[in-house]
Design a protein around this motif. Structure first.
Motif, short mmCIF file in Angstrom:
data_model
loop_
_atom_site.label_atom_id
_atom_site.label_comp_id
_atom_site.label_asym_id
_atom_site.label_seq_id
_atom_site.Cartn_x
_atom_site.Cartn_y
_atom_site.Cartn_z
N UNK A 16 32.01 -52.96 -21.16
CA UNK A 16 33.19 -52.65 -21.98
C UNK A 16 33.05 -53.27 -23.37
N UNK A 17 32.55 -54.50 -23.43
CA UNK A 17 32.44 -55.19 -24.71
C UNK A 17 31.37 -54.55 -25.61
N UNK A 18 30.22 -54.21 -25.04
CA UNK A 18 29.18 -53.61 -25.89
C UNK A 18 29.51 -52.17 -26.26
N UNK A 19 30.52 -51.62 -25.63
CA UNK A 19 30.98 -50.29 -26.01
C UNK A 19 31.73 -50.31 -27.34
N UNK A 20 32.25 -51.49 -27.70
CA UNK A 20 33.06 -51.59 -28.92
C UNK A 20 32.54 -52.64 -29.90
N UNK A 97 28.79 -45.15 -24.84
CA UNK A 97 28.89 -46.05 -26.00
C UNK A 97 28.16 -47.37 -25.75
N UNK A 98 28.16 -47.83 -24.52
CA UNK A 98 27.38 -49.03 -24.18
C UNK A 98 25.89 -48.76 -24.35
N UNK A 99 25.47 -47.59 -23.90
CA UNK A 99 24.06 -47.20 -24.06
C UNK A 99 23.71 -47.10 -25.54
#
Length: 232
Positions: A16-20, A97-99
């Motif tokens: 979730x964090x690396x998505x944003x 988005x994380x990818x």
């Protein structure tokens, strides 16, 4: 030791964090605080962000392996691998988005790219197994690493594609698998050459042994009939 539930919670928080946020801005402390777990639990579950990336890769591996299409068994190996890798793209779509963040981080950090490639290569070994493609030893490592790089290129196209039918992604995967087929042919050729060299060396070693035995039998102190020389 962190429980499976805690590990899953931490992993999901990381994704979730690396998505944003950029990958480099997501620290272990931030992950622990956001997941509301103690740092000791964080340490027990994942000692580094690389371990979190590896856990993510394993999660995708399991999804692909569980979703493997057994009806593809009678298809050519290339078609089976195409199907497995497209299934992997589908599994990644939930975490697009994380990818993207991981992909961008690797592009800007060569050391991180090498670490990610090692993780991806382990996954690609399982993708080969799922495709029924039997490679082992050094050859398996070479093929898996090459496939990891090729799949990374495919992911780069997928991340920028808006068409849900993914024509550009599939076209790129086709292209990469064509390159991979050429690599396999070269590896098979090298493997055949190596077998020939090993066989030659083995025969040569055996030949030297026979010549040594013959030399002992027919040397200057031996009689041609194998009897002791006169005066012995």
């Amino acid at each position: 030791m962190a429980t499976a539930k805690t590990r899953q919670k931490i992993l999901q928080t990381f994704l979730d964090l690396v998505s944003v946020h950029p990958y480099e801005d997501v620290s272990l402390t931030l992950i622990a605080e956001t997941a509301k777990v103690k740092l000791s639990d964080m340490r027990g579950a994942f000692a580094s962000k690389a371990q979190l990336v590896a856990a993510f890769a394993e999660k995708i591996d399991k999804t692909v392996l569980d979703g493997r299409d057994d009806d593809m068994g009678d298809q050519p190996p290339r078609d089976r691998l195409f199907d497995v890798l497209m299934t992997r793209i589908d599994a990644l779509s939930e975490h697009r988005e994380a990818v993207r963040a991981l992909h961008q981080a690797a592009r800007h950090d060569p050391a991180l790219a090498l670490e990610f490639n090692r993780i991806a290569a382990r996954s690609q070994k399982w993708m080969l197994i799922a495709s029924g493609i039997d490679v082992s030893g050094v050859k398996a490592t070479v093929v898996a690493r090459a496939l990891a790089i090729a799949f990374g290129r495919v992911v780069g196209v997928w991340l920028d594609e808006e068409d849900e039918g993914m024509p550009r992604t599939m076209a790129r995967l086709d292209k990469e698998l064509d390159r991979g087929s050429d690599l396999m042919k070269r590896l098979n050729g090298l493997e055949g050459f190596a077998r020939g060299v090993r066989s030659f060396l083995k025969k040569a070693a055996g030949g030297r042994g026979r010549w040594k035995d013959r030399n002992r039998e027919t040397g200057p102190d031996a009689d041609l009939d194998g009897e002791a020389p006169a005066g012995a």
